[in-house]
Design a protein around this motif. Sequence first.
Motif, PDB file in Angstrom:
ATOM      1  N   LEU A  28       0.816  -1.216   0.000  1.00 21.36           N
ATOM      2  CA  LEU A  28       0.000   0.000   0.000  1.00 21.36           C
ATOM      3  C   LEU A  28       0.848   1.264   0.000  1.00 21.36           C
ATOM      4  N   LEU A  29       1.925   1.259   0.778  1.00 20.93           N
ATOM      5  CA  LEU A  29       2.581   2.541   1.056  1.00 20.93           C
ATOM      6  C   LEU A  29       4.057   2.613   0.661  1.00 20.93           C
ATOM      7  N   HIS A  30       4.593   1.606  -0.029  1.00 18.68           N
ATOM      8  CA  HIS A  30       5.987   1.723  -0.460  1.00 18.68           C
ATOM      9  C   HIS A  30       6.130   3.034  -1.239  1.00 18.68           C
ATOM     10  N   PRO A  52     -17.943   8.948   0.172  1.00 20.47           N
ATOM     11  CA  PRO A  52     -17.964  10.365  -0.225  1.00 20.47           C
ATOM     12  C   PRO A  52     -17.937  10.556  -1.736  1.00 20.47           C
ATOM     13  N   GLU A  53     -17.389   9.564  -2.458  1.00 20.59           N
ATOM     14  CA  GLU A  53     -17.358   9.680  -3.918  1.00 20.59           C
ATOM     15  C   GLU A  53     -18.717   9.305  -4.518  1.00 20.59           C
ATOM     16  N   ILE A  54     -19.536   8.594  -3.758  1.00 16.15           N
ATOM     17  CA  ILE A  54     -20.877   8.264  -4.238  1.00 16.15           C
ATOM     18  C   ILE A  54     -21.778   9.491  -4.153  1.00 16.15           C
ATOM     19  N   GLY A  85      -6.635   9.757   6.355  1.00 19.69           N
ATOM     20  CA  GLY A  85      -6.757   9.106   5.042  1.00 19.69           C
ATOM     21  C   GLY A  85      -7.795   9.761   4.157  1.00 19.69           C
ATOM     22  N   PRO A  86      -7.612  11.041   3.800  1.00 21.59           N
ATOM     23  CA  PRO A  86      -8.662  11.777   3.080  1.00 21.59           C
ATOM     24  C   PRO A  86      -8.822  11.422   1.604  1.00 21.59           C
ATOM     25  N   GLY A  87      -8.005  10.524   1.056  1.00 18.35           N
ATOM     26  CA  GLY A  87      -8.196  10.143  -0.348  1.00 18.35           C
ATOM     27  C   GLY A  87      -8.098  11.340  -1.268  1.00 18.35           C
ATOM     28  N   ARG A  88      -9.183  11.614  -1.997  1.00 20.02           N
ATOM     29  CA  ARG A  88      -9.182  12.771  -2.910  1.00 20.02           C
ATOM     30  C   ARG A  88      -9.540  14.082  -2.220  1.00 20.02           C
ATOM     31  N   ALA A 116      -0.548   9.598   4.249  1.00 19.93           N
ATOM     32  CA  ALA A 116       0.782   9.038   4.030  1.00 19.93           C
ATOM     33  C   ALA A 116       1.262   9.230   2.596  1.00 19.93           C
ATOM     34  N   SER A 117       0.358   9.368   1.659  1.00 21.83           N
ATOM     35  CA  SER A 117       0.752   9.389   0.247  1.00 21.83           C
ATOM     36  C   SER A 117       1.000  10.822  -0.239  1.00 21.83           C
ATOM     37  N   ALA A 118       2.235  11.069  -0.736  1.00 14.98           N
ATOM     38  CA  ALA A 118       2.589  12.407  -1.236  1.00 14.98           C
ATOM     39  C   ALA A 118       1.719  12.753  -2.445  1.00 14.98           C
ATOM     40  N   ALA A 151     -12.833   9.634   9.812  1.00 16.07           N
ATOM     41  CA  ALA A 151     -11.986   8.673   9.106  1.00 16.07           C
ATOM     42  C   ALA A 151     -12.912   7.708   8.383  1.00 16.07           C
ATOM     43  N   ASN A 152     -12.919   7.792   7.064  1.00 23.10           N
ATOM     44  CA  ASN A 152     -13.736   6.856   6.278  1.00 23.10           C
ATOM     45  C   ASN A 152     -12.817   5.955   5.471  1.00 23.10           C
ATOM     46  N   GLU A 153     -12.996   4.671   5.617  1.00 23.52           N
ATOM     47  CA  GLU A 153     -12.154   3.684   4.924  1.00 23.52           C
ATOM     48  C   GLU A 153     -10.672   3.980   5.130  1.00 23.52           C
ATOM     49  N   PHE A 154     -10.317   4.318   6.350  1.00 20.86           N
ATOM     50  CA  PHE A 154      -8.910   4.515   6.720  1.00 20.86           C
ATOM     51  C   PHE A 154      -8.388   3.292   7.470  1.00 20.86           C
TER      52      PHE A 154
END
Length: 362
Positions: A28-30, A52-54, A85-88, A116-118, A151-154
């Motif tokens: 997931l995070l490499h 939230p995307e729905i 983990g806010p995703g978009r 975590a993701s840049a 936190a949704n789907e975190f």
Amino acid sequence: MTPLADLIQGRILSGGPISLAEYMADCLLHPDHGYYATREPFGREGDFVTAPEISQMFGEVLGLCLAQYWLDLGSPSPFTLAECGPGRGTLMADILRATARIPGFHAGAEILLVEASARLREVQEKTLAGHQLRWADRVQDLPEQPLFLVANEFFDALPIRQFTRKGGAWAETMVGLSEGRLAPGLFPVGALAALEHFSKAREGDIIEICPAAAPVMAEIAGRIIRHKGLALILDYGGWQSLGDTFQALSRHGYTDPFEAPGEADLTAHVDFGALALAARPARAAYTTQGALLTALGIGTRAQQLAAHPAAARNDPLAAARRLTDPAEMGSLFKALAIYPCNTAAPAGFFTGSDDTGARDDA
Ligand code: SAH
């Protein structure tokens, strides 16, 4: 073979099999080859669609739930408005839009995104343009002040270890090599404190432990206990871990988690009982996503939006059904509220005390 499969195979050849948690963390995070570092997982074009995307209604009603609780606690200011983990960034954008007219809420809010993701941080910055934002790598970096967090789907993305009861003892699923390919296998484990609590397990039972989840929850709950606040955690899972829920999703379908590491989303069901326990002495209230959103008025909001179709991203009545219907996301997804002692549960959670059946076994 994916570049990540190469790296992981090399590691196994030199050091022996690795735990599922180690495997999941790399996939997931490499920083170069991990799923969240390299892919755009969300939406119709991606691998899965999140609540939230729905629909915007998801963030709107949760935002109002947070803001109502903030008002009930006396509008503490400044406070942290955080998302893990806010995703978009869609959920936070909807929360901010829905709460814009609540006097003092935006003025007092310091928005903090734990990501975590840049690559996803850049997407979030675009989605939330116009707001002052800060990012943190870990929940430990959340400021010491009142905390209102979603936190949704975190938690489902946090790495798990998996154990099977075999021959009267526990064996752990480890990732090794079989005929030159990555493959899971069961390896005996010695005494592990976390397993002592599953003393009633029967032959063949599988349980999963998420070692990172309790420390994350304890950090969040600590701030809520010391400074007040509320955490709303939504995810799929149940009150207690049982069974193999480790899964890989790619292009909206299940796939072999060991086939192409880094190219599929890996998740496991969330053990909400373990989260509630880690949050003590903060209080916990637990319900299904469907019951929560319905109690918070998603049906009324859907009808409002249906009357003004231009304001909605898609068919609001169908979206509300998808989010709340037990046959769709309504029952599989659960909601957990973590809130201060001696305070009533937030709107939508029908419990004022610790009557979630909180367990002592994890
Ligand atoms: N909440 C969003 C996205 C869910 S996907 C939605 O509902 O659409 C999981 C999110 O958590 C991604 O943003 C991912 O990059 C982030 N994430 C996964 N593991 C993480 C970790 N250990 N620390 C911080 N963020 C993490």
